[in-house]
Scaffold this active site. Structure first.
Site, PDB file in Angstrom:
ATOM      1  N   ASP A  11      60.290  44.006 169.004  1.00  0.00           N
ATOM      2  CA  ASP A  11      61.769  44.462 168.840  1.00  0.00           C
ATOM      3  C   ASP A  11      61.986  45.585 168.892  1.00  0.00           C
ATOM      4  OD1 ASP A  11      64.303  43.979 168.896  1.00  0.00           O
ATOM      5  OD2 ASP A  11      64.092  42.519 166.876  1.00  0.00           O
ATOM      6  N   ASP A 105      65.595  43.323 174.770  1.00  0.00           N
ATOM      7  CA  ASP A 105      64.892  44.199 173.848  1.00  0.00           C
ATOM      8  C   ASP A 105      63.671  43.630 172.889  1.00  0.00           C
ATOM      9  OD1 ASP A 105      66.608  42.656 172.479  1.00  0.00           O
ATOM     10  OD2 ASP A 105      67.358  44.190 171.081  1.00  0.00           O
ATOM     11  N   GLU A 106      63.342  42.463 173.141  1.00  0.00           N
ATOM     12  CA  GLU A 106      62.373  41.668 172.352  1.00  0.00           C
ATOM     13  C   GLU A 106      61.672  40.681 173.189  1.00  0.00           C
ATOM     14  OE1 GLU A 106      63.624  39.165 169.001  1.00  0.00           O
ATOM     15  OE2 GLU A 106      65.710  39.142 170.212  1.00  0.00           O
TER      16      GLU A 106
END
Length: 661
Positions: A11, A105-106
């Site tokens: 993350d 983003d993860e």
């Protein structure tokens, strides 16, 4: 669950805000908020400096501005975020072919193939191996992008996800197999995947504030508190049960669109018209995705943030906007009445489709409703702007400006699908799909709307559109023929204030230009990001988030009028050497304070700053009021300014030439 901690969850920390700080050297270490910039907008991401003031995702921008008035409020730059996301995802794919992205983003990574030699060894050795792999990945992300990532590793996706949140930012948590329950039990129920404030409050009322307390509740008690489906899920995850594998082909579960309005909608016809617009955009999105769905859901948020959802579930999937529109017309009056029961006015509308399939049957709704085929449900949450069960990673659309009543669209064939339908922040009654500030289409789970996978191509042409309309909004990348590249700090009254700095330079200088300056143009954020990554790869990593000083610009002194911060600034090359703060009145400029940085003292820069600030004030046709002792001393030594000075009464040489205080 596995016997080895072979699932990683990666993350990126405060992703959007971190990219903005990386690209804007003057904002590093300062509070940054990315999302809708109007008071009715919603925070997408806040930097950790801003979070210290209580600003967080899904918070209304108006509330965020009250909590952190000095933060930088910027529009999202999705082109840049996509470039960084692709780079990080590429690093993950180098580590393992099994990568499951959840958003830009993860992602989850399966590293079981890296643990094969130690399958028969102790879980302790496997934990050490997972830590080494995760730490190496975290280091590569920081070295090759300048961003930090938090990584969790465990025997299941659930454990890895919770672990990655445990020590943010830049954290690394590995949960050794066999210790999962011991680690989970002390955690608050909010740490569990999918538990938001409303669910946490319902659990608190039945005596569960920690995971250990949650495990004492029976399946029946949980079902009664949160419903049958989610009750069963909570019963399992409280015991760490999660057998899902990392999947490279993530299933699309739902598609939805929504708008937040700058002014509350009061007229039923206007509300219906805006819902019809949302249905048209939804239809375009689901057809581009090649999907259809069975459950049609609408969302209505009232003036006091009371949020109401209504759904209809049909026997067969559909992608027909006419059928979806008919369903929304049936549900909308009741949802609006429930959301506005205490206070009139609708601030948000949304519509979504779940239960997706890859085929459609169009004629789902007969003229007479068949109650046996409809499944109505109502999720009625009385929450504040930041207290939703939904954890928004993307800003919602905002329609700024007054909303004019409009006649409802006929429930027949919709208009031709827009090539890039998006919410908007353009100051117009209706959304503008070409607006550069709007979110790109999102793929939304039932509890957690998220941007998923590569961005649609729609944001590319928006740069040219905004350039043609001369719209400059905070955060946008610009380029000037004389001054080079920079970003917009603010605009209005025919002017635009630009901070001329790039990711590879130090803190840059500020200039205020005419918005119609032909030498000023918008730049593509993706191009800026690619250039920054190329330079970083060629130079090597520096400490911290900064890419480092790569400018070859010769050192020179310049004084600029930073009207956004009410001060004249003197710059020595790319470094701020000092400033003279002022307060402007209708016919005068009051100089209140002058400061020179210690390393520049004794070099005559204060006199240069005073002279140029006074000359520009005279050129503006304004009087000079010297409250600042340094400016007052300078004026006494330079009588040429005497006719332009209005001395404060307490400091007036003649005693009767006093002006304003």
């Amino acid at each position: 669950m596995r016997s080895l901690p072979s699932i990683l969850h990666v993350d990126l920390d405060a992703f959007y805000a971190s990219v903005e700080q990386l690209h804007k050297p003057s904002l590093r270490g300062k509070p940054v908020v990315v999302g809708g910039i109007g008071n009715r907008g919603v925070v997408s991401t806040a930097s950790y400096e801003a979070r210290a003031f209580g600003v967080h995702s899904a918070l209304a921008t108006g509330i965020a501005r009250r909590r952190a008035p000095n933060a930088a409020y910027l529009i999202p730059r999705f082109g840049a975020y996509q470039v960084y996301s692709e780079r990080v995802m590429a690093l993950m794919h180098e580590l393992s072919p099994l990568v499951e992205p959840l958003s830009l983003d993860e992602a989850f990574i399966d590293i079981s193939h890296l643990m094969e030699p130690i399958d028969r060894q102790s879980s302790r050795n496997a934990t050490l191996k997972a830590r080494q792999v995760a730490d190496d990945l975290r280091t590569r992300i920081k070295d090759e992008t300048g961003l930090t990532a938090s990584i969790g590793a465990g025997s299941s996706k659930l454990i890895a996800k919770i672990a990655s949140d445990a020590e943010k930012p830049d954290g690394l948590v590995i949960i050794e197999p066999g210790t999962e329950q011991t680690w989970l039990d002390p955690l608050p129920v909010r740490a569990l995947w999918g538990v938001g404030p409303a669910t946490a409050e319902r659990l608190r009322k039945i005596g569960a504030t920690t995971v250990a307390e949650l495990r004492t509740l029976s399946h029946a008690e949980l079902t009664a508190a949160v419903g049958a489906s989610y009750g069963a899920t909570l019963y399992a995850i409280a015991r760490g049960q999660d057998d899902r594998d990392v999947s490279t082909d993530r299933e699309l579960k739902s598609v939805s669109v929504e708008d937040t309005f700058a002014e509350d909608l009061l007229d039923p016809a206007t509300i219906t018209s805006h819902m019809d617009d949302l249905v048209t955009r939804l239809g375009s999105r689901i057809r581009k995705a090649g999907r259809s769905g069975r459950t049609i859901t609408i969302k209505v948020r009232g003036h006091d943030f009371t949020t109401v959802s209504r759904s209809e579930t049909t026997p067969n999937p559909t992608d027909d906007p006419a059928a979806i529109r008919a369903a929304t017309h049936r549900m909308l009056p009741g949802a609006v009445a429930a959301a506005t029961q205490l206070t009139p006015g609708v601030r948000l509308l949304g519509v979504g489709l779940t239960g997706l399939a890859e085929w459609a049957q169009l004629d789902l709704f007969s003229t007479e409703e068949d109650d046996d085929t409809l499944d109505f449900w109502d999720r009625d949450a009385e929450t504040g702007p930041g207290d939703s069960d939904e954890d928004f990673d993307m800003p919602r659309g905002v329609v700024e400006g007054p909303v004019a009543p409009a006649a409802p669209a006929a429930p027949t064939a919709p208009a031709a699908p827009d090539p890039d339908p998006q919410p908007t922040q353009d100051p117009a009654p209706q959304p503008d799909p070409a607006d550069i500030t709007t979110p790109v289409p999102t793929v939304e789970g039932e509890r957690s709307p998220r941007q998923f996978g590569p961005l649609p191509p729609g944001t590319r042409g928006a740069v040219e559109t905004a350039q043609g309309e001369r719209r400059f909004l905070p955060g946008q990348d610009v380029a000037h023929d004389e001054f080079g590249g920079g970003w917009v700090q603010g605009s209005g009254l025919g002017r635009v204030t630009v901070r001329f700095e790039r990711p590879w330079t130090g803190s840059g200088r500020i200039k205020t230009l005419r918005s119609d300056d032909p030498a000023l143009r918008l730049a593509d954020a993706a191009d800026v990001a690619r250039e920054a990554l190329e330079l970083l790869a060629g130079r090597g990593p520096d400490d911290g988030i900064s890419i480092g000083d790569m400018t070859d610009e010769p050192t020179k002194t310049e004084v600029v009028d930073n009207e956004l911060e009410d001060r004249f600034e003197i710059w020595h090359g790319d470094r701020l050497a000092g400033f003279a703060a002022y307060r402007r009145r209708d016919d005068a400029t009051v100089f209140v304070h002058t400061q020179i940085e210690p390393e520049f003292e004794g070099k005559g820069l204060a006199s240069v700053l005073a002279r140029r600030a006074l000359d520009e004030t005279v050129a503006r046709g304004q009087a000079i009021i010297p409250v600042c002792p340094f400016i007052a001393a300078y004026l006494r030594k330079h009588p040429e300014y005497e006719e332009h000075v209005r001395w404060p009464a307490a400091d007036s040489p003649a005693g009767d030439r006093s002006g304003d205080h």
